[in-house]
Design an enzyme around this catalytic site. Structure first.
Site, PDB file in Angstrom:
ATOM      1  N   TYR A 177      55.830  63.945  76.536  1.00 18.25           N
ATOM      2  CA  TYR A 177      55.155  65.222  76.187  1.00 18.25           C
ATOM      3  C   TYR A 177      56.017  66.343  76.914  1.00 18.25           C
ATOM      4  O   TYR A 177      55.105  67.482  76.633  1.00 18.25           O
ATOM      5  CB  TYR A 177      53.459  65.077  76.341  1.00 18.25           C
ATOM      6  CG  TYR A 177      52.647  64.258  76.438  1.00 18.25           C
ATOM      7  CD1 TYR A 177      53.035  63.393  75.160  1.00 18.25           C
ATOM      8  CD2 TYR A 177      51.516  64.498  76.387  1.00 18.25           C
ATOM      9  CE1 TYR A 177      52.020  62.253  74.368  1.00 18.25           C
ATOM     10  CE2 TYR A 177      50.368  63.313  76.415  1.00 18.25           C
ATOM     11  CZ  TYR A 177      51.064  62.200  75.073  1.00 18.25           C
ATOM     12  OH  TYR A 177      49.799  61.633  74.586  1.00 18.25           O
ATOM     13  N   ASP A 197      47.014  59.723  79.086  1.00 16.91           N
ATOM     14  CA  ASP A 197      46.659  59.960  78.159  1.00 16.91           C
ATOM     15  C   ASP A 197      45.552  59.047  77.382  1.00 16.91           C
ATOM     16  O   ASP A 197      44.576  59.254  77.367  1.00 16.91           O
ATOM     17  CB  ASP A 197      47.724  60.952  77.190  1.00 16.91           C
ATOM     18  CG  ASP A 197      46.804  61.057  76.268  1.00 16.91           C
ATOM     19  OD1 ASP A 197      45.387  62.031  76.260  1.00 16.91           O
ATOM     20  OD2 ASP A 197      47.500  62.151  75.373  1.00 16.91           O
ATOM     21  N   ASP A 232      50.765  47.969  78.697  1.00 13.38           N
ATOM     22  CA  ASP A 232      49.837  46.941  77.257  1.00 13.38           C
ATOM     23  C   ASP A 232      48.379  45.743  77.952  1.00 13.38           C
ATOM     24  O   ASP A 232      47.367  46.043  77.536  1.00 13.38           O
ATOM     25  CB  ASP A 232      50.825  46.625  76.439  1.00 13.38           C
ATOM     26  CG  ASP A 232      51.534  45.893  76.242  1.00 13.38           C
ATOM     27  OD1 ASP A 232      52.014  45.868  77.637  1.00 13.38           O
ATOM     28  OD2 ASP A 232      53.199  44.752  75.616  1.00 13.38           O
ATOM     29  N   LYS A 279      56.157  50.621  81.703  1.00 10.50           N
ATOM     30  CA  LYS A 279      57.055  49.630  80.350  1.00 10.50           C
ATOM     31  C   LYS A 279      58.692  49.529  81.063  1.00 10.50           C
ATOM     32  O   LYS A 279      58.640  49.304  80.154  1.00 10.50           O
ATOM     33  CB  LYS A 279      56.975  50.417  79.216  1.00 10.50           C
ATOM     34  CG  LYS A 279      56.787  49.603  78.161  1.00 10.50           C
ATOM     35  CD  LYS A 279      55.742  48.344  77.240  1.00 10.50           C
ATOM     36  CE  LYS A 279      55.924  47.355  76.487  1.00 10.50           C
ATOM     37  NZ  LYS A 279      55.085  46.443  75.977  1.00 10.50           N
TER      38      LYS A 279
HETATM   39 MG    MG Z   1      44.148  62.936  75.701  1.00 10.99          MG
END
Ligand code: MG
Ligand code: NAI
Length: 337
Positions: A123, A232, A208, A175
């Site tokens: 991000y 997020d 995951d 990950k």
């Molecule tokens: Mg969000």
């Protein structure tokens, strides 16, 4: 002396849920004073800037913000004010606790906290198109940035949070099996930090698999920590475990400033109708009270929310009732008396 905080009621349902929140804070005896400021579309309309300098100056002084939802008009070119405020004050830790409030949902007694890194990862916005053979957008590239500094401070924040709040376990979701460098660095750093907190159980899990386990058996988790994008996604998944975003508080914490906000948006579809549920903002205000060491007041508000919601006499529409914001707020005030 009362602590002064900066208050941005925000757009859409923002003013409605903010006034409900301030009324409950008052009834609970919170030791606060408010510096009311503008932000978002409301500010754009009134003073022609979505994040006025006065609002920033106020936050510079008070170092604590309570913020309602802000509308981010898509395609109009003004950047998310939320992101802007997080950047200005380097609010690196996004704290998202979820707790069962309305009984009879998918799970009872959920009590989890997700700590999301707020400043790095994918991000950061380092992205571009790559042109090939006359196609300007033949490919696109986004860069994931993880720094030792960023991974260390968020990991440490998670363990410090666990210690302060008497939590038993911290799970790092990552990950690193695929993204060996970025996620691998995060994992290496977190593993080192964990050694400083021997009394807190620590584990690392693939992201995951963590998502699946959260749905199958959320009780195996306690505090979770992860990088920006994973956080997020999983913070919304976790909000879903307790009935959705209407109940989920959020704090954005930096070294010397913090911002507390509702996680839902400005809900233009119900704005002005007086039916919005103020619980998300109110529980965010409780996080703020914890942050300001007014824990007792926060605890009283949380138990008033539990009482009112469990009694079922005054529930807003999103909780399956027909109470207005004002009726729900009045019930909270009464429960606090
Ligand atoms: Mg969000
Ligand atoms: P939204 O969260 O505003 O609304 C989604 C749905 O949930 C709507 O049906 C709404 O009525 C309902 N809802 C939301 N909060 C509620 C509450 N407190 N009580 C009862 N029902 C509630 O999401 P949407 O519609 O995608 O976004 C609207 C605007 O809000 C956009 O401009 C978006 O950019 C902005 N937004 C701002 C956020 C923030 O300031 N932190 C977060 C998310 C969206």
């Amino acid at each position: 002396m009362a602590r002064t905080i900066t208050v941005i009621p925000g757009d859409g349902i923002g003013p409605e849920v903010m006034s409900a929140t301030l009324e409950v804070l008052e009834a609970a005896g919170a030791d606060l004073e408010y510096d009311m400021q503008l932000g978002g579309v409301t500010a754009l309309e009134q003073v022609h800037h979505p994040l006025p300098q006065e609002t920033i100056d106020s936050a510079e002084r008070t170092r604590v913000l309570l913020k309602g939802p802000l509308t981010t008009p898509s395609g109009s070119g003004f950047r998310s004010i939320n992101v802007e405020l997080r950047k200005i004050f380097d609010l690196y830790a996004n704290v998202r606790p979820v707790r069962t409030i309305v009984p009879g949902g998918r799970y009872e007694d959920i009590d989890l906290v997700l700590i999301r890194e707020n400043t790095e990862g994918l991000y950061v916005g380092v992205e571009h198109y790559i042109g090939m053979q006359g196609d300007a957008k033949a490919a696109a590239e986004s860069v994931m940035i993880i720094t030792r500094f960023g991974a260390e401070r968020i990991s440490r924040y998670a363990f410090e949070y666990a210690r302060k709040h008497g939590r038993k376990k911290v799970t790092l979701a990552h990950k690193a099996n695929i993204l060996k460098y970025t996620q691998g660095l995060f994992l290496d750093v977190a593993r080192e930090v964990a050694k400083d907190y021997p009394e807190i159980e620590w584990e690392d899990r693939i992201i995951d698999a963590t998502a699946m386990q959260l749905v199958l058996d959320p009780y195996r988790f306690d505090v979770l920590v992860m990088e920006n994008m994973f956080g997020d996604i999983l913070s919304d998944l976790m909000a879903g475990l307790v009935g959705g975003l209407g109940f989920a508080p959020a704090g954005n914490i930096g070294e010397d400033a913090a911002m507390f906000e509702a996680v839902h948006g400005s809900a233009p579809d119900i704005a002005g109708k007086g039916v919005a549920n103020p619980t998300s903002l109110l529980t965010s205000a409780c996080l703020m009270l914890d942050h300001l060491d007014q824990n007792e007041c926060a605890t009283r508000i949380r138990s008033a929310i539990d009482t009112v919601v469990q009694k079922g006499e005054a529930r807003t529409a999103d909780m399956g009732g027909n109470a207005t914001t004002k009726e729900f707020t009045a019930a909270l005030v009464k429960a606090l008396a």
